[in-house]
Design a protein around this motif. Structure first.
Motif, PDB file in Angstrom:
ATOM      1  N   MET A 103       0.827  -1.207   0.000  1.00  0.00           N
ATOM      2  CA  MET A 103       0.000   0.000   0.000  1.00  0.00           C
ATOM      3  C   MET A 103       0.863   1.259   0.000  1.00  0.00           C
ATOM      4  O   MET A 103       0.482   2.284  -0.584  1.00  0.00           O
ATOM      5  CB  MET A 103      -0.940  -0.015   1.207  1.00  0.00           C
ATOM      6  N   LEU A 104       2.009   1.192   0.655  1.00  0.00           N
ATOM      7  CA  LEU A 104       2.921   2.337   0.666  1.00  0.00           C
ATOM      8  C   LEU A 104       3.385   2.656  -0.754  1.00  0.00           C
ATOM      9  O   LEU A 104       3.419   3.825  -1.167  1.00  0.00           O
ATOM     10  CB  LEU A 104       4.121   2.027   1.562  1.00  0.00           C
ATOM     11  N   ILE A 105       3.719   1.611  -1.503  1.00  0.00           N
ATOM     12  CA  ILE A 105       4.137   1.801  -2.897  1.00  0.00           C
ATOM     13  C   ILE A 105       2.968   2.308  -3.740  1.00  0.00           C
ATOM     14  O   ILE A 105       3.092   3.274  -4.509  1.00  0.00           O
ATOM     15  CB  ILE A 105       4.682   0.480  -3.480  1.00  0.00           C
ATOM     16  N   ALA A 106       1.814   1.653  -3.588  1.00  0.00           N
ATOM     17  CA  ALA A 106       0.652   1.980  -4.420  1.00  0.00           C
ATOM     18  C   ALA A 106       0.166   3.402  -4.210  1.00  0.00           C
ATOM     19  O   ALA A 106      -0.352   4.034  -5.141  1.00  0.00           O
ATOM     20  CB  ALA A 106      -0.479   0.990  -4.135  1.00  0.00           C
ATOM     21  N   ASN A 107       0.327   3.928  -2.998  1.00  0.00           N
ATOM     22  CA  ASN A 107      -0.243   5.234  -2.678  1.00  0.00           C
ATOM     23  C   ASN A 107       0.791   6.350  -2.570  1.00  0.00           C
ATOM     24  O   ASN A 107       0.474   7.451  -2.125  1.00  0.00           O
ATOM     25  CB  ASN A 107      -1.044   5.134  -1.381  1.00  0.00           C
TER      26      ASN A 107
END
Length: 579
Positions: free
Chosen positions: A264-268
């Motif tokens: 999620m850190l990468i995606a957002n």
């Protein structure tokens, strides 16, 4: 009908081609391919012929000792230890599988230690631990001497003096405790050098081949999957690395939570590259893992604790699920019924495994599944730490505490870890009840499929057909159930000793579980990489999902504790006394 990528499973007409083109069936075939290879290799090239006479000899010793004394003697325990040393996973095939399925190891300060350990580092760690091991071994030897003396005294009285018998049993228990401590410390003197980087690369390529083939059969691009998969695998590997850090491991923040968080850190932030998204096959990964999970749910484990455990796992669970769903609809008025039922099943049954099966049965949106799993992982970590402390503070019996944790903590691994804080007996009861509860995955999925067809999405004047329920039912659950039946038959056919050595310590721990853990790690990484905070925000409006989970889990805690106490201590105390 075109596939709707926003939901966990889509409608469709059944045809024979589904058997080799649909995700659920492919998950079954892949899972059973792994199972078939492991069973064939371990039983045809494993140490079964070598183990059988050794187990028979140990069983004979235990039978003789049971007729001599009203408690388990030193000789009985030594025979049990001899059987416990027999592990098919130590065979050449077991070592091969273990070598090529390694995930990053433990570390404290330097994350590179999770991937590479030099010979000098291993020697330094062993030398540092050796004095503690020698001290622990000396204590274990002293405890054994006292146990032998106490047992000899009891034997001299013909085991007719209850006070002497109790003293001997207490001394033997002390020896067993000291022996376990020495065994745990000894493991810290057996560190070996390693370099996991080549094996991780090999494992990544293996996964590209098997899941790429499945992706191709589903009509998707295997090439696109192969291009994006290394990123998914890298996130899963980093999640394993973070979960293996000493402090994270201590507080139960494992690879599952890290996979979602990192993804999620990468995606957002920088955004998940478009080329990676075709490899985020969340359901394919986790459904295959769930088929393999069936190999660990055995009928013998269900019967080991008997009726009390069945009541805790099979009576409380549906009551909590239904009441939580009604509470969410009538009191909280959660707009999405699918989100409501997925959270209810996740919290009441067995966490992420139940969530994915329920989401498939009710066609929940992927964001709803992600939200449910996220809540489960956070509360699992909290409960794993707090519940053992609360049980100790309340002074609850170990069996009651184990049953309470087994029926309420979501993850099977977290249940075992929490039980270990209280001792062997609590861990055994907790893990067994969780295994019994895992059987509810299939039942829950079927009931949700029927209810959604008959009530939630029912059109006026139209009756629900068996075909519609079949379309709705997540087929991979059949693979889970078939694996459970197959391994239960193996377990009963081989007998307890040989089954433990060949199946549990071979096919499962040296095969299916190793890959199952990786499949789950890949699915959580893929969930994180394909999740957008903005999409999740609308489901958190008013904090209702969090309130639902907290209220449902509170009800679950109260009802499970009450049921465990009634069943284990009021209705069936004789079963409890034998555990």
């Amino acid at each position: 009908m075109a596939q709707d990528t926003d939901i966990v499973i889509d409608r469709g007409k059944s045809s024979w081609s589904d058997l080799w083109t649909r995700e659920d069936y492919l998950a079954i075939w892949l899972g059973f391919a792994v199972i078939a290879v492991c069973i064939f290799a371990y039983f045809n090239f494993g140490p079964k012929a070598e183990f059988s006479p050794k187990i028979a000899e140990a069983d004979q010793i235990q039978q003789v000792e049971e007729t001599k004394a009203p408690f388990h003697t030193i000789a009985w325990h030594k025979a049990a230890d001899d059987k416990a040393k027999l592990k098919a996973s130590a065979s050449p095939f077991g070592k091969f599988v273990s070598h090529w399925t390694k995930h990053p190891g433990s570390w404290k300060d330097n994350p590179l230690d999770a991937f590479v350990r030099s010979e000098a580092q291993a020697k330094a760690m062993n030398d540092k631990a050796m004095p503690k091991y020698e001290e622990a071994k000396a204590k274990a030897d002293a405890a054994l001497a006292l146990a032998k003396k106490a047992e000899s005294t009891a034997a001299a009285a013909g085991f007719a003096n209850q006070a002497l018998n109790d003293d001997a049993q207490a001394r033997i228990s002390d020896w067993r405790a000291e022996k376990k401590k020495a065994s745990d410390v000894r493991k810290k003197t057996e560190n070996k050098p390693y370099n996991y980087i080549p094996t991780l690369i090999g494992l990544c390529l293996f996964f590209i081949v098997i899941f790429g083939l499945g992706t191709s059969l589903m009509g998707k691009s295997a090439g696109a999957f192969a291009i994006g998969f290394p990123v998914v695998f890298l996130v899963a590997t980093l999640a394993y690395m973070m979960g293996s850090q000493a402090i994270a491991k201590q507080y139960g923040f494992g690879a599952e939570a890290w996979g979602i968080l990192l993804g999620m850190l990468i995606a957002n932030t920088i955004g998940t590259p478009k080329k990676v998204l075709p490899a985020c096959q969340v359901e394919f990964f986790i459904k295959t893992g769930l088929v393999l999970l069936g190999a660990e749910v055995l009928f013998s484990k269900i019967m080991a604790i008997g009726i009390p455990g069945i009541f805790v796992a099979w009576v409380v669970t549906p009551i909590v699920l239904v009441c939580t769903f009604i509470f969410g609809q009538k009191v909280l008025k959660i707009p999405s019924k699918t989100l409501n039922i997925v959270i209810s099943a996740d919290m009441s049954v067995c966490g992420t495994s139940a969530a994915i099966a329920t989401a498939a049965a009710c066609r929940a949106k992927k964001e709803e599944l992600t939200l449910s799993i996220g809540l489960s992982l956070v509360f699992t970590a909290i409960m794993m730490i707090l519940m053992p402390a609360v049980i100790k503070a309340m002074g609850l019996p170990l069996i009651l505490g184990g049953a309470w944790m087994g029926g309420t903590i979501d993850s099977t691994g977290a249940v075992a870890a929490a039980g270990a804080f209280l001792g062997e007996k609590a861990m055994y009861v907790a893990a067994t009840i969780k295994m019994i509860q895992n059987v509810m995955i299939g039942v829950t999925a079927f009931c949700v499929a029927v209810y959604w067809c008959a009530k939630v999405e029912c059109e006026g004047g139209r009756s629900v057909t068996v075909a519609e329920i079949w379309h709705r039912f997540p087929k991979f659950v059949l693979g889970f159930m078939a694996a459970s039946i197959l391994f239960s038959l193996l377990d009963s056919t081989l007998g307890k000793g040989l089954s433990e050595a060949m199946v549990e310590q071979g096919v499962v721990r040296g095969g299916t579980r190793l890959l199952r853990d990786w499949f789950f790690a890949l699915s959580f990484a893929a969930i994180g990489l394909s999740t957008n905070f903005r999409e999740l925000a609308k489901y958190f409006k008013g904090g209702k999902p969090l309130i639902l989970y907290v209220c449902g889990q509170t009800f679950n805690l109260i009802l499970t504790l009450a049921m465990a106490y009634i069943m284990f201590y009021l209705v069936f105390p004789e079963i409890t006394a034998k555990i």
